[in-house]
Design a protein around this motif. Structure first.
Motif, short mmCIF file in Angstrom:
data_model
loop_
_atom_site.label_atom_id
_atom_site.label_comp_id
_atom_site.label_asym_id
_atom_site.label_seq_id
_atom_site.Cartn_x
_atom_site.Cartn_y
_atom_site.Cartn_z
N LEU A 39 0.86 -1.19 0.00
CA LEU A 39 0.00 0.00 0.00
C LEU A 39 0.89 1.24 0.00
N ILE A 40 0.81 2.01 -1.06
CA ILE A 40 1.57 3.25 -1.18
C ILE A 40 0.62 4.42 -1.03
N LYS A 41 0.91 5.29 -0.08
CA LYS A 41 0.06 6.46 0.18
C LYS A 41 0.86 7.73 -0.07
N ALA A 42 0.31 8.64 -0.89
CA ALA A 42 0.97 9.92 -1.13
C ALA A 42 0.65 10.89 0.01
N VAL A 43 1.65 11.65 0.43
CA VAL A 43 1.49 12.58 1.55
C VAL A 43 0.34 13.55 1.29
N HIS A 44 0.25 14.04 0.06
CA HIS A 44 -0.83 14.96 -0.32
C HIS A 44 -1.78 14.25 -1.28
N GLY A 45 -2.15 13.03 -0.94
CA GLY A 45 -2.94 12.19 -1.83
C GLY A 45 -4.43 12.44 -1.76
#
Length: 299
Positions: A228-234
């Motif tokens: 699971l990859i989550k973008a900081v400003h996603g």
């Protein structure tokens, strides 16, 4: 192959389905383990044009356009678009985001590894039942309105379409917007028309919101190794009284306690980081794909 073909692209595909065809594009080695790449809502297979060339080329990457998106056929008149119908499209392709997670929970034996790129959760909180009915009503009314209007496709210039796209998607860069429009439009005598089915509108009208209990039950069904990859400003769910942070924590905690192999990574960037700054995720995905647990041998 067109002059705008993505680096490393080896073929454009058309897969027959009862309502027409599903379009797809492929990169890498035909003899390599297959990796199915699924785009987000109202995007298309070109979402992966900048990422896949940075990944190991001994895999076989197939990016499909969901029905009504990109170069895929529209659904027949009177047939609505729901995420569950996209799940059935994947099953047809495999016979091969949010939809990917739903598929892998429904057909867990068909997937060895699952990579979620800034995937929205769409959990249904206990006080949202009335909202859910509103979404379903709005979806039905929108489809009926579009079908009743029978308006011809609007013609735009590239500049007009790009401005519209960037205005409604602040996370998109101009370069990424142009990339999506290359596959998402068709040239006519006086300009460009959008390929996507106009019955496709707001995502919440077609999403199957699920309870925390059903989410946890679905995760327990997973047999795949999960990244699971989550973008900081996603992606940020703007529903009233909904906490994206709490829902993400719930999902991470559930996966950690349930799955044998789970990895969570936070990266700089926004929801379209895999398009706008693919270098932030390429090495993470490459390492995950190349770890010793093997992928299935064929689609």
């Amino acid at each position: 192959m067109s002059e705008n073909a993505a680096p490393g692209l080896i073929s454009e595909l058309k897969l027959a389905v009862p309502w027409g065809h599903i379009a797809a594009k492929a990169w890498g080695s035909l003899q390599g383990p297959p990796v199915l790449c699924l785009h987000g809502w109202l995007d298309n297979a070109s979402s992966f044009d900048r990422l896949i060339p940075l990944l190991p080329q001994d895999f076989y990457y197939v990016a499909m356009d969901f029905g009504g998106h990109g170069l895929s056929s529209h659904y027949s008149p009177g047939v609505p678009y729901y995420l569950q119908t996209f799940v059935s499209e994947i099953r047809r392709v495999v016979a091969g985001g949010v939809v990917g997670g739903m598929f892998f929970c429904t057909f867990p034996e068909m997937v060895d590894k699952l990579i979620l790129l800034d995937t929205p959760l769409f959990l249904l909180e206990s006080d949202e039942m009335e909202n859910l009915l509103t979404y379903k009503r709005r979806a039905i009314e929108h489809v009926l309105q579009v079908e009743a209007s029978q308006e011809p496709s609007h013609v735009f210039s590239l500049k007009q379409l790009l401005q519209r796209l960037l205005k409604s998607n602040s996370h998109l860069s101009e370069e990424c917007g142009e990339l999506l429009l290359q596959r998402g439009t068709t040239k006519v005598a006086t300009g460009l028309v959008l390929n996507r089915d106009q019955r496709l509108a707001w995502a919440e009208n077609s999403i199957d919101f699920i309870s925390r209990e059903l989410c946890a039950h679905s995760i327990r069904k997973l047999q795949a190794h999960v990244l699971l990859i989550k973008a900081v400003h996603g992606y940020f769910d703007s529903r009233q009284n909904y906490s994206e942070k709490e829902s993400l924590s719930f999902m991470i905690d559930t996966m950690k306690s349930t799955l044998k192999e789970f990895q969570f990574v936070e990266v700089p960037g926004n929801h379209c980081v895999h398009m706008s700054e693919p270098q932030h995720v390429a090495s993470i995905i490459s390492s995950f794909l190349q770890c010793t647990h093997m992928l299935p041998a064929q689609l």
